[in-house]
Scaffold this active site. Sequence first.
Site, short mmCIF file in Angstrom:
data_model
loop_
_atom_site.label_atom_id
_atom_site.label_comp_id
_atom_site.label_asym_id
_atom_site.label_seq_id
_atom_site.Cartn_x
_atom_site.Cartn_y
_atom_site.Cartn_z
N HIS A 134 72.06 66.34 11.72
CA HIS A 134 71.92 65.60 12.98
C HIS A 134 70.59 65.83 13.68
O HIS A 134 70.26 65.09 14.61
CB HIS A 134 73.10 65.94 13.90
CG HIS A 134 74.37 65.35 13.42
ND1 HIS A 134 75.11 65.92 12.41
CD2 HIS A 134 75.01 64.20 13.74
CE1 HIS A 134 76.18 65.17 12.17
NE2 HIS A 134 76.15 64.13 12.96
N VAL A 159 84.28 52.14 15.99
CA VAL A 159 85.47 51.29 16.11
C VAL A 159 85.12 49.87 15.69
O VAL A 159 84.09 49.33 16.10
CB VAL A 159 85.98 51.30 17.57
CG1 VAL A 159 87.05 50.23 17.77
CG2 VAL A 159 86.49 52.69 17.94
N THR A 161 68.91 51.04 12.12
CA THR A 161 69.30 51.88 10.99
C THR A 161 68.27 52.96 10.82
O THR A 161 67.09 52.67 10.58
CB THR A 161 69.43 51.10 9.67
OG1 THR A 161 69.05 51.97 8.59
CG2 THR A 161 68.51 49.91 9.63
N ARG A 217 68.58 62.67 13.92
CA ARG A 217 68.92 61.48 14.70
C ARG A 217 68.93 61.72 16.21
O ARG A 217 69.17 60.78 16.97
CB ARG A 217 70.22 60.84 14.24
CG ARG A 217 71.45 61.68 14.35
CD ARG A 217 72.67 60.95 13.73
NE ARG A 217 72.53 59.53 13.64
CZ ARG A 217 72.80 58.78 12.55
NH1 ARG A 217 73.24 59.35 11.48
NH2 ARG A 217 72.63 57.49 12.57
N ASP A 233 68.06 54.83 8.48
CA ASP A 233 67.71 54.92 7.05
C ASP A 233 66.69 53.87 6.62
O ASP A 233 66.20 53.92 5.50
CB ASP A 233 68.98 54.74 6.21
CG ASP A 233 69.92 55.92 6.32
OD1 ASP A 233 69.44 57.03 6.60
OD2 ASP A 233 71.13 55.73 6.15
#
EC number: 2.7.1.11
Lengths: 340, 340, 340, 340
Positions: B270, B73, B124, B273, B126
């Site tokens: 997933h 959001v 992050t 993570r 990544d």
Amino acid sequence: MKIAVLTAGGDCPGLNAVIRGIVLKGDRIYDHEFVGVRDGFRGLVEDDLVPLPRQRVRGLSKVGGTILGTSRVSPMTNGGTDRVKEVMDKHDIEALIAIGGEGTLTVARMFHDAGINVVGVPKTIDNDLSATDRTFGFDTAVSVATESIDRLRTTGEAHSRCMVVEVMGRNVGWIALHAGIASGAHAILIPEVPVTPSQLFGWVRHAMDRGRAPVVVVAEGFTFAGEEGAVASDRTDGFGRQLLGGIGERVTRMIEEATGVETRNTTLGHLQRGGVPSSYDRVLATRFGTAAVDAVSDRMWGTMVALHGIDIVNVRLRDATSALKVVPRDQWDEAAILFG
Amino acid sequence: MKIAVLTAGGDCPGLNAVIRGIVLKGDRIYDHEFVGVRDGFRGLVEDDLVPLPRQRVRGLSKVGGTILGTSRVSPMTNGGTDRVKEVMDKHDIEALIAIGGEGTLTVARMFHDAGINVVGVPKTIDNDLSATDRTFGFDTAVSVATESIDRLRTTGEAHSRCMVVEVMGRNVGWIALHAGIASGAHAILIPEVPVTPSQLFGWVRHAMDRGRAPVVVVAEGFTFAGEEGAVASDRTDGFGRQLLGGIGERVTRMIEEATGVETRNTTLGHLQRGGVPSSYDRVLATRFGTAAVDAVSDRMWGTMVALHGIDIVNVRLRDATSALKVVPRDQWDEAAILFG
Amino acid sequence: MKIAVLTAGGDCPGLNAVIRGIVLKGDRIYDHEFVGVRDGFRGLVEDDLVPLPRQRVRGLSKVGGTILGTSRVSPMTNGGTDRVKEVMDKHDIEALIAIGGEGTLTVARMFHDAGINVVGVPKTIDNDLSATDRTFGFDTAVSVATESIDRLRTTGEAHSRCMVVEVMGRNVGWIALHAGIASGAHAILIPEVPVTPSQLFGWVRHAMDRGRAPVVVVAEGFTFAGEEGAVASDRTDGFGRQLLGGIGERVTRMIEEATGVETRNTTLGHLQRGGVPSSYDRVLATRFGTAAVDAVSDRMWGTMVALHGIDIVNVRLRDATSALKVVPRDQWDEAAILFG
Amino acid sequence: MKIAVLTAGGDCPGLNAVIRGIVLKGDRIYDHEFVGVRDGFRGLVEDDLVPLPRQRVRGLSKVGGTILGTSRVSPMTNGGTDRVKEVMDKHDIEALIAIGGEGTLTVARMFHDAGINVVGVPKTIDNDLSATDRTFGFDTAVSVATESIDRLRTTGEAHSRCMVVEVMGRNVGWIALHAGIASGAHAILIPEVPVTPSQLFGWVRHAMDRGRAPVVVVAEGFTFAGEEGAVASDRTDGFGRQLLGGIGERVTRMIEEATGVETRNTTLGHLQRGGVPSSYDRVLATRFGTAAVDAVSDRMWGTMVALHGIDIVNVRLRDATSALKVVPRDQWDEAAILFG
């Protein structure tokens, strides 16, 4: 160019990944030829060499130990640089890549001073070399120690016991510091930071008072404030092996006697240096290997590869072996805030 | 000082270790009070806050996910900075620590520009932020990917199959690069480096010719040379989720058709993570957390914490969010030398 | 029905999964109410009980240790069955589920003889109960030991050392046997099978001769042929803890002296009983838990649950505690064929 | 005796441990000679054999895959038993040990009927053979699935998402059942038990209502109540590979549409069959291997080895391949009690 590769000193996860990186890049890009030296400097003075073709390094990035073997034999008292030159000349070996810790790199520097073409790759599971941000093997050791402490914590809590874990670190406490932070230890004892027994007992009691099972991480080289560091040396046999219990055992008995809390020691020992390297160590070791063969090809004799930030750089062996990288007091203070 | 903490964007191993570091140091050293914001910026604009006392963060260094919840959001389209100020004022919250990726840190910079006291913590998985050497979560993701590829390799070899592994990396290929190096992949496909199908088929055939079962690691954001990167976006549903197979599936079919080699894809998704953070990520996240609360205490608004070498430093949010850290071409070239 | 649950004796991976299985099935199917007893029989005689609602067991299947705590306190010398009845009556507790090893189950049998409604769940990390094919915790212990030996082997090979690993097993050698087979050990020393020092040295030399780094797995309760088993008891302090090195240390010194091969010991100790249970142990423990609450509901007092083949069955406590399940000689012989 | 060994069908962790057990015991105890057959029955009909000396199986107990290679080639349509006899006669091979699943064991039975000396070793990662309590590979697959679900759960909780995990199990749901129990899943969908979409949505909603992130484990062969099982076969290409998303993808979309809960699928696929075998599987596979060579030496043609309780026994191939071991309804019911 014909290049010899050796691994010396204690073994370390990632050694084989370095060798693989050296040979693959050397073969493909530079068309170098490689020979492996058996068991560190022993093989060099005893002329114990093996071919090291591309096929020999297949699949090695994840294999623990070293395919070349290692030893703590010093070449300086076994023929010295003259003998080394003799062996290298005999086989038309133009350069040597020496993978090892402070002792090995110091020898490499002497080789360089004596006119031998040498490039170093730093190897220290203790992460105690000041010239590089990190060394391979350290991450694996911290991972093994952290997973072990995670396991020990649950059994400590089930029995309301204090769990002591002795980890590697004869001169520096990096493994203890990182494994202690990662596992949320209630006390971290390292060679660099003097701590009194009563401080330790205070941390243990504080954790007990709040319903926790205290976890104490102690580096093998730790001594209490005011004690001489030499105490430990009384407890080794002819092989340099500790005969009686180490500092972990001693801390355990002291906690038990002073606080009445049932306490158990686990000495991780060789568990920390064996086995499959972590992905971090595989990548760093591979990068060190390919950079080392670049350095040889560029004839950067007398240097070693190192990690600075995210880059691999070359530093002079002379600068690399001058100072031990100890845990700064403020980093330990920072960790101590989390105790309890 | 009363401080709010939030985690926003995709979750990442280490978030809870950051929160723990913030609260423990803030409580002990500075006597701050903390509130947690539920589900990222949603909780901030909807006034959904929870107390975050010391006891709440017990044992969190090794717990995956985030106890605060997270969401994507945006506060800017849900009341904006005025609403955020209103909520913070209502609860006498003086400062905000925002833990998140590029989007979150950009919002944090806007907050700072609007006079809200904010400090950022980069997150992050990544590893694509240029202002910090590393971010937590990345090491765990690479570890999971590497272990998975180690497993897939043996089944590939048993059946003489080519194994394709799709890993995370929409815009940058760091996870693919590191997992590929660590596992000795025969091809690494990343968004930064254009590769043609025939190059890929060549690597696959080369590995097969030498009796290996080819392993191809592909970042989810990879596209072949000459293709538009936008192709991938056609394949997502209303939730931003890929409907049909991703690039891994496509690469798999292409290899099979072009080379005749039986090929299988595994999309790790997933798995990368979730779960227990690696010891590396726990330490880095803890250090980020304690440094963030230092920055708040020093009123270094508009900054975020970052890793430079072995030090934690503070950088301005303005500088931190300007450029993506992509894989440099020469690092990929270096890895490509090891293919096959 | 109101039911008390306790865990007694050494902790073991899977205890929490048993508790979760009991409470979830008891709540959903039978509408029972549960209370937890703190720290084994101590809590029962000291009236230290806690509510054990459904919410309390959330997510417990993978959590090591025991949320109830455990101890080795005997109720028979602390008030006996009269005191236990008194406490149970006071709280309207109709039945007790006792999770524990041979000692605990023997107490449970005495409770049953005294008219207390009791059902047992067998717990022994050593797998030494003859009435059940397997007990939970054993698989996790063997896994930890096997992974550790895998790690130790590579460092042994790098240095051409013999690696000794001391594992749990005071009276039986199941952990040593299984971890030794799984890791391809060159010698497995267990309490059930007398071995002479010269046999051991022969295995070590045989492995060295063929270029291997010998791995010796020794159960903590092993003694050489002709020695008295009681030797070990000299080495414990007031807490029942071994003061000086255990059998692993001793075997290490003996090998080194007799063969001249550099040898290192690692004592795994508590590593084997802590941490996340293996999936095998989680499933078995969960099944034991749900079966135990069935047995209570069926008022099968004086029985315990057990694994027979792939089925969970109920056996009488009287039959379950009469004989230790030792390693049969032929199973060790079978393993010994693989030595070297 | 000269004995051929082959592995056929899908690979499975533990195959190499079986081969090692066969060769080590056969060499030491019986003085047999071994040859390996390359790539399953393909090597047998194409006369593609390799020597299998003792040195070749060194260190194999922990190595995934199969050093012999495997394939799904059927000998019955490639020359049949006559061709097999011809090849065996040519090389003076007296007996064959066939390691494989139901298809392989059925072929072995036909070989036996045709007078070929054959002994079987059961291999099925799905654990679906009724004649043995367990098969190796299954435990590793369940472990990998369980660890994966543990990881996925934390990311699900961080985002309040439903996580779907598709595991192996085309005809039986053992992996899904065990991994689901071990990880505390909120729904387990297996081929044996018909479930309606609305039942599934109910479990998902129930978990969400109580603040949990729902975890759904689905076996690849599951179909909803009322659907034809044949649906799945529409989705495979010429290699027998699923082209579009499997049941995991479908369940994911259905949950999302029906409940509005953001849902993500992970298909574990080949991750479950590769890599280092668990200690359980290494031990079972080793025991199967040594028992198989005993059976050959005792000329128990037409039998296979099996686990009954804690014993390895010999059963007739005729009896072993007649019925699939499916998950009994009551075991699923038992697991379903723990949902939510």
